[in-house]
Design a protein around this motif. Sequence first.
Motif, PDB file in Angstrom:
ATOM      1  N   LEU A  69       0.821  -1.206   0.000  1.00 60.59           N
ATOM      2  CA  LEU A  69       0.000   0.000   0.000  1.00 60.59           C
ATOM      3  C   LEU A  69       0.858   1.259   0.000  1.00 60.59           C
ATOM      4  N   LEU A  70       1.927   1.248   0.768  1.00 61.01           N
ATOM      5  CA  LEU A  70       2.819   2.414   0.799  1.00 61.01           C
ATOM      6  C   LEU A  70       3.506   2.605  -0.549  1.00 61.01           C
ATOM      7  N   LYS A  71       3.892   1.518  -1.194  1.00 57.07           N
ATOM      8  CA  LYS A  71       4.481   1.620  -2.529  1.00 57.07           C
ATOM      9  C   LYS A  71       3.476   2.184  -3.532  1.00 57.07           C
ATOM     10  N   LEU A  72       2.218   1.746  -3.406  1.00 56.33           N
ATOM     11  CA  LEU A  72       1.182   2.216  -4.315  1.00 56.33           C
ATOM     12  C   LEU A  72       0.916   3.707  -4.103  1.00 56.33           C
ATOM     13  N   GLN A  73       0.903   4.143  -2.850  1.00 57.30           N
ATOM     14  CA  GLN A  73       0.713   5.565  -2.577  1.00 57.30           C
ATOM     15  C   GLN A  73       1.878   6.382  -3.121  1.00 57.30           C
ATOM     16  N   LYS A  74       3.080   5.860  -3.002  1.00 54.67           N
ATOM     17  CA  LYS A  74       4.238   6.571  -3.546  1.00 54.67           C
ATOM     18  C   LYS A  74       4.182   6.620  -5.071  1.00 54.67           C
ATOM     19  N   THR A  75       3.713   5.543  -5.693  1.00 52.62           N
ATOM     20  CA  THR A  75       3.599   5.522  -7.147  1.00 52.62           C
ATOM     21  C   THR A  75       2.663   6.613  -7.634  1.00 52.62           C
ATOM     22  N   PHE A  76       1.557   6.836  -6.911  1.00 52.74           N
ATOM     23  CA  PHE A  76       0.583   7.846  -7.298  1.00 52.74           C
ATOM     24  C   PHE A  76       0.811   9.177  -6.576  1.00 52.74           C
ATOM     25  N   ALA A  77       1.964   9.346  -5.935  1.00 51.45           N
ATOM     26  CA  ALA A  77       2.339  10.607  -5.269  1.00 51.45           C
ATOM     27  C   ALA A  77       1.234  11.096  -4.351  1.00 51.45           C
ATOM     28  N   ARG A  98      -0.751  -6.433 -17.708  1.00 56.51           N
ATOM     29  CA  ARG A  98      -0.881  -5.102 -18.291  1.00 56.51           C
ATOM     30  C   ARG A  98      -1.007  -4.035 -17.206  1.00 56.51           C
ATOM     31  N   TYR A  99      -1.739  -4.345 -16.163  1.00 55.75           N
ATOM     32  CA  TYR A  99      -1.929  -3.361 -15.096  1.00 55.75           C
ATOM     33  C   TYR A  99      -0.612  -3.055 -14.388  1.00 55.75           C
ATOM     34  N   ASN A 100       0.127  -4.082 -14.066  1.00 52.73           N
ATOM     35  CA  ASN A 100       1.409  -3.877 -13.386  1.00 52.73           C
ATOM     36  C   ASN A 100       2.433  -3.204 -14.298  1.00 52.73           C
ATOM     37  N   ALA A 101       2.329  -3.441 -15.609  1.00 54.11           N
ATOM     38  CA  ALA A 101       3.212  -2.749 -16.547  1.00 54.11           C
ATOM     39  C   ALA A 101       2.942  -1.249 -16.529  1.00 54.11           C
ATOM     40  N   ALA A 102       1.662  -0.869 -16.461  1.00 52.60           N
ATOM     41  CA  ALA A 102       1.316   0.553 -16.379  1.00 52.60           C
ATOM     42  C   ALA A 102       1.815   1.163 -15.074  1.00 52.60           C
ATOM     43  N   LEU A 103       1.661   0.453 -13.979  1.00 54.00           N
ATOM     44  CA  LEU A 103       2.156   0.950 -12.689  1.00 54.00           C
ATOM     45  C   LEU A 103       3.677   1.108 -12.711  1.00 54.00           C
ATOM     46  N   SER A 104       4.358   0.161 -13.361  1.00 56.11           N
ATOM     47  CA  SER A 104       5.811   0.229 -13.430  1.00 56.11           C
ATOM     48  C   SER A 104       6.257   1.469 -14.208  1.00 56.11           C
TER      49      SER A 104
END
Length: 285
Positions: free
Chosen positions: A93-101, A129-135
């Motif tokens: 969750l913390l990584k996801l929040q950092k990804t989306f600033a 595909r979803y994880n590729a977009a996040l990356s």
Amino acid sequence: MARRVKSSTKEAPTNERVIPISLSETGTAEEAKSDLAKSVPGWDKLSKDEQTELAEMAVAQLRAREPVKVTLTEKPDGGKSIGIAGECETQGLLKLQKTFAAVTIDPVNARANELLKYLGSIGADNEGRYNAALSFIESMEPQNQVEVLLLLQMYVTHDAAIRALAMLGSADWVPQAQTFGNLATKLLRTSQGQMDTLARMRRGGEQIVRHIHVDNRGGQAVIAENLNTGGAKNGKVDNQSDATGAAGIGPALLGTDPFGSGVPIPSRKGEATLQNARGDESGTA
């Protein structure tokens, strides 16, 4: 495709080829060569330079921080839910929040659902595909949510452009080819504009003005950067002349006499009578 070895009871998908590599996270590339020689097929067929290159890439990939990954699960009432992949949900969750600033979960949910809706509209709402977009978004290291919005637009615009180009290649009729070609052109132009916008945002509006003055006498170009124009900021006072050169000396105007005698006019000596423009006799054409 090299991946880290992890203790897990899940079996790798049958459509993927996984080469397990066991390396020490604190070792160097030279120290990793002995481990790679045992686990990498075809190691002996590589030259020494190729072995060194492979070892350096393997160590660099091992030390790199793994991007955030999510799981997509079918809902009983239709649609899909987004979950965190990995053993520690808090870290994910913390990584996801950092990804989306973001510092709260609401912007994360909004952007994550927007991406999921787009991928679902083209039948590509799968984890790969979803994880590729996040990356992609994470690799750009967005500094704020405005950049996140722009990066999300960049990803879907690029994806739409590639799909339009693919349809262009499989078009059977000229009108179809024209339609997909025009669409791909517009999308690629939009994508380029998005990249330029992101670059301007990260420059912070900084602009460099170059003024080039060419001295005609010597043909030497003098370049001054960051030139401020107007006022006394550039060392010019209001009553200073606009003459060129260090002391107002510049090339003479074409057709002038450098000794101040004016432009010479060719003429005959003495006076001459002008001819009658309408003939010698009055009343004649």
